[in-house]
Design an enzyme around this catalytic site. Structure first.
Site, PDB file in Angstrom:
ATOM      1  CB  SER A  18      -0.963   0.007   1.183  1.00 53.74           C
ATOM      2  OG  SER A  18      -2.008  -0.912   0.967  1.00 53.74           O
ATOM      3  CB  THR A  19       4.433   2.059   0.017  1.00 53.26           C
ATOM      4  OG1 THR A  19       4.647   1.566   1.342  1.00 53.26           O
ATOM      5  CG2 THR A  19       5.299   3.282  -0.185  1.00 53.26           C
TER       6      THR A  19
END
Length: 364
Positions: free
Chosen positions: A58-59
């Protein structure tokens, strides 16, 4: 700072806590840390290099949000544009008042995907977008917030596609990565020809036990099938890596830190957004209790607020995104610092390295 960070990550690798790791830090638009340690591929012993891309879960959401802000600055869309103006089908089942702003703040009310969904399904862009558009919301858009772990990237990516006629990977490359000189280090879908350059993920000891110990009735897990929850196997899967699934991304720390630096200020002649847009995209948008995880989560427009490992209320000048597995990238409007850390020892809980090095550079 370079020497201190390098010493720290060398120690983490030597201790066995890390396998391969990258850290990059920009301060006021200048690269001040570019540190790597360990191996990118434990099977071959290939070492980590500064340009090695890591799947960072999810970065990647922070990267997708940045694409939206660049387009908003150019007038391709606006935060309060109703989604149905760009994507009419999305208005099904009472979602006609949903806006781009609601999408960015995880407020659409469509956080869930069917329990039998597979990775192969994720790779079918049109089918995924149709499924989400036809979803009945768990809550009325705009009346609450809850982390959209999987669906968020498709909504953002389809808004980008409808506004520009290009895929989000194309827009990322043309409008963000190429101008910053990191087109071969910052991806959603990775070209097949580049797969051999990527780091290989390895599950950390205790990762499976930690996942098993998490409460099964947590809404986040009800909304995300186990097969789609990031893990080393998921992040090594070529079907995941080569597809546009913009809830995650593949990147080097150097590339994503450079992107955040160019949100804060000019980097080698490139500034992604002006100051007014920066203030808007990084301001507190919601601090409500997240309906998927059950605790308050301060958010800006597409980013979490607060430095990982610190009290969010004391570090609201920090905006960015962590990734399940232990990656993170963020920028701090108060200090002019942009930070990124990527790693291939996948652990679903908070990464000691992110918290330790983030605190180190914030007090240097």
């Amino acid at each position: 700072m370079q020497q201190l960070v390098q010493q720290t990550i060398d120690e983490l690798v030597e201790s066995g806590e890390e396998l391969g790791i990258q850290v990059a830090v920009y301060r006021n638009g200048e690269l001040v840390v570019d540190a790597v340690a360990g191996v990118a591929d434990p099977d071959t012993g290939r070492p980590v290099a500064s340009d090695t891309p890591f799947f960072s879960a999810s970065t990647g959401k922070g990267v997708a949000a940045t694409v939206v802000h660049v387009l908003a600055e150019r007038g391709a869309l606006a935060y309060d544009t109703p989604i149905v103006e760009l994507w009419p089908e999305f208005g099904a089942h009472g979602k006609e008042k949903a806006t781009v702003r609601h999408a960015l703040t995880h407020s659409l009310g469509v956080p869930a995907v069917p329990a039998d969904l597979t990775v192969r399904d994720l790779a079918d862009w049109d089918a995924m977008c149709a499924l989400i558009a036809d979803s009945a919301p768990w809550w009325e858009p705009g009346t609450g917030t809850g982390y959209h772990a999987v669906t968020w990237g498709y909504v953002i990516g389809e808004l980008v596609r409808r506004a520009t006629g290009r895929t989000i990977s194309q827009v990322l490359r043309q409008e963000v990565a190429e101008p910053l000189g990191v087109a071969d280090e910052l991806y959603f879908g990775v070209p097949e020809s580049e797969l051999g350059r990527l780091a290989r993920l390895v599950d950390a000891p205790g990762a499976a036990e930690m996942m098993a110990a998490m409460p099964a009735d947590l809404p986040l897990f009800k909304a995300t099938p186990p097969a789609l929850t990031p893990s080393a196997a998921y992040g090594n899967n070529p079907a995941v890596l080569t597809s546009d699934i913009p809830s995650g991304g593949t990147m080097s720390a150097r590339a994503v830190a450079r992107m955040y630096a160019a949100l804060l200020t000019e980097v080698d002649g490139v500034r992604l957004v002006p100051d007014a847009r920066l203030r808007e995209l990084s301001a507190l948008a919601t601090a409500e209790t997240d309906r998927m995880v059950g605790f308050p989560t301060p958010r800006a427009l597409g980013y979490n607020l607060g430095r990982p490992g610190a009290d969010p209320q004391q570090t609201l000048s920090v905006f960015g995104m962590p990734g399940m597995g232990g990656s993170a990238a963020w920028a701090d409007t108060a200090t002019g610092i942009a930070f990124a850390l990527t790693r291939n020892r996948f652990f679903p809980g908070p990464a000691t390295a992110v918290e330790r090095i983030g605190a180190l550079i914030s007090t240097d």
